[in-house]
Design a protein around this motif. Structure first.
Motif, mmCIF file in Angstrom:
data_model
loop_
_atom_site.group_PDB
_atom_site.id
_atom_site.type_symbol
_atom_site.label_atom_id
_atom_site.label_comp_id
_atom_site.label_asym_id
_atom_site.label_seq_id
_atom_site.Cartn_x
_atom_site.Cartn_y
_atom_site.Cartn_z
ATOM 1 N N GLU A 144 0.856 -1.180 0.000
ATOM 2 C CA GLU A 144 0.000 0.000 0.000
ATOM 3 C C GLU A 144 0.894 1.233 0.000
ATOM 4 O O GLU A 144 1.740 1.379 0.876
ATOM 5 N N GLY A 145 0.724 2.079 -0.990
ATOM 6 C CA GLY A 145 1.540 3.273 -1.088
ATOM 7 C C GLY A 145 0.968 4.421 -0.278
ATOM 8 O O GLY A 145 -0.233 4.487 -0.012
ATOM 9 N N GLY A 146 1.835 5.335 0.114
ATOM 10 C CA GLY A 146 1.441 6.548 0.821
ATOM 11 C C GLY A 146 2.118 7.754 0.201
ATOM 12 O O GLY A 146 3.119 7.627 -0.512
ATOM 13 N N ASP A 147 1.590 8.936 0.450
ATOM 14 C CA ASP A 147 2.132 10.168 -0.123
ATOM 15 C C ASP A 147 3.144 10.797 0.826
ATOM 16 O O ASP A 147 2.906 10.918 2.038
ATOM 17 N N ASN A 148 4.288 11.197 0.263
ATOM 18 C CA ASN A 148 5.278 11.949 1.027
ATOM 19 C C ASN A 148 4.887 13.414 1.114
ATOM 20 O O ASN A 148 4.252 13.965 0.202
ATOM 21 N N THR A 149 5.265 14.029 2.188
ATOM 22 C CA THR A 149 5.109 15.475 2.350
ATOM 23 C C THR A 149 6.455 16.054 2.766
ATOM 24 O O THR A 149 7.370 15.325 3.165
ATOM 25 N N GLU A 150 6.584 17.356 2.681
ATOM 26 C CA GLU A 150 7.836 17.988 3.067
ATOM 27 C C GLU A 150 8.096 17.845 4.568
ATOM 28 O O GLU A 150 9.239 17.849 5.018
ATOM 29 N N PRO B 48 11.173 9.681 9.088
ATOM 30 C CA PRO B 48 11.126 10.700 8.032
ATOM 31 C C PRO B 48 12.107 11.837 8.266
ATOM 32 O O PRO B 48 12.326 12.248 9.409
ATOM 33 N N HIS B 49 12.685 12.321 7.184
ATOM 34 C CA HIS B 49 13.540 13.511 7.229
ATOM 35 C C HIS B 49 13.680 14.052 5.815
ATOM 36 O O HIS B 49 13.293 13.397 4.832
ATOM 37 N N ALA B 50 14.229 15.224 5.697
ATOM 38 C CA ALA B 50 14.380 15.862 4.391
ATOM 39 C C ALA B 50 15.451 15.152 3.571
ATOM 40 O O ALA B 50 16.281 14.412 4.088
ATOM 41 N N MET B 51 15.421 15.387 2.245
ATOM 42 C CA MET B 51 16.399 14.768 1.356
ATOM 43 C C MET B 51 17.776 15.368 1.597
ATOM 44 O O MET B 51 17.917 16.590 1.703
ATOM 45 N N ARG B 52 18.783 14.513 1.699
ATOM 46 C CA ARG B 52 20.143 14.957 1.988
ATOM 47 C C ARG B 52 21.068 14.866 0.777
ATOM 48 O O ARG B 52 22.095 15.523 0.743
#
Length: 211
Positions: free
Chosen positions: A103-109, A180-184
């Motif tokens: 089951e997929g989920g949506d990423n947020t910032e 979760p964390h921001a893209m590095r």
């Protein structure tokens, strides 16, 4: 004495619909060995008795598998800890045994688990169905799903053989941060999946330890 059936003719039938065999009877085939049949069978047994016996001390001595052995699945991570799985469900569609559920989920910032727009929110593999064919590995577009050398999957409870995402995720290596964390590694998704060899890290084999 019965007559032979000419070539191209329909074989004669006996009573009850049984087809009469050509040649007029069931003659025994000619022997190819001078030894009687029991002697030939015991000859195979005696031939194996004097061969060297190979004994493996398992489980005291772990079994060493081939490098490309298809064992338990692993969901891999990027060098910064983000998940490679984008929840596309292609592995589930490719599975011939219907053993994978995604089951997929949506990423947020504020809550990001993968570089893409989506991530695998729920990921399960039913090892009661899995045939370890590797088609799911070939279908994965992000090289997220791979197979380790772990083959010790026996259990006495059927529910415990349905592995969840937490059990399949690769461990966090030094330098990784749990999402979760921001893209590095870059500002967009392309920077993660299309990187120069010197900028990225080579894939290393994952060692799976039993609980």
């Amino acid at each position: 004495m019965s007559e032979r059936t000419p070539a191209g003719a329909t074989p004669a039938r006996r009573g009850g619909g049984e087809v009469e065999r050509a040649g007029g009877g069931g003659a025994a085939p000619a022997r190819r060995s001078l030894f009687p049949a029991p002697g030939q069978g015991f000859g195979v047994t005696f031939g194996q008795m004097f061969k060297k016996v190979t004994t493996e001390q398992y489980p005291e001595t772990p079994k060493v598998t081939k490098p490309r052995y298809h064992g338990r699945h692993v969901l891999n991570r990027h060098p910064d800890g983000l998940e490679k799985c984008v929840g596309c469900e292609l592995c589930a569609w490719a599975c011939p045994a219907d053993a994978i559920y995604v089951e997929g989920g949506d990423n947020t910032e504020d809550e990001r688990y993968s570089p893409g727009e989506r991530y695998g929110r729920v990921y399960q593999i039913n090892y009661l169905r899995c045939i370890f064919c590797g088609l799911c590995i070939e279908a994965c577009p992000t090289r997220s799903l791979t197979m380790s050398n772990d083959f010790e999957l026996a259990d006495d409870n059927r529910a415990d053989l349905i592995y969840t995402k937490e059990q399949l995720m690769a461990p966090l290596l030094p330098g990784m941060e749990a999402p979760p964390h921001a893209m590095r590694l870059g500002e967009d998704e392309k920077a993660y999946y299309v990187r120069e060899p010197e900028a990225g890290s080579a894939a290393e084999p994952v060692t799976v330890e039993r609980a």
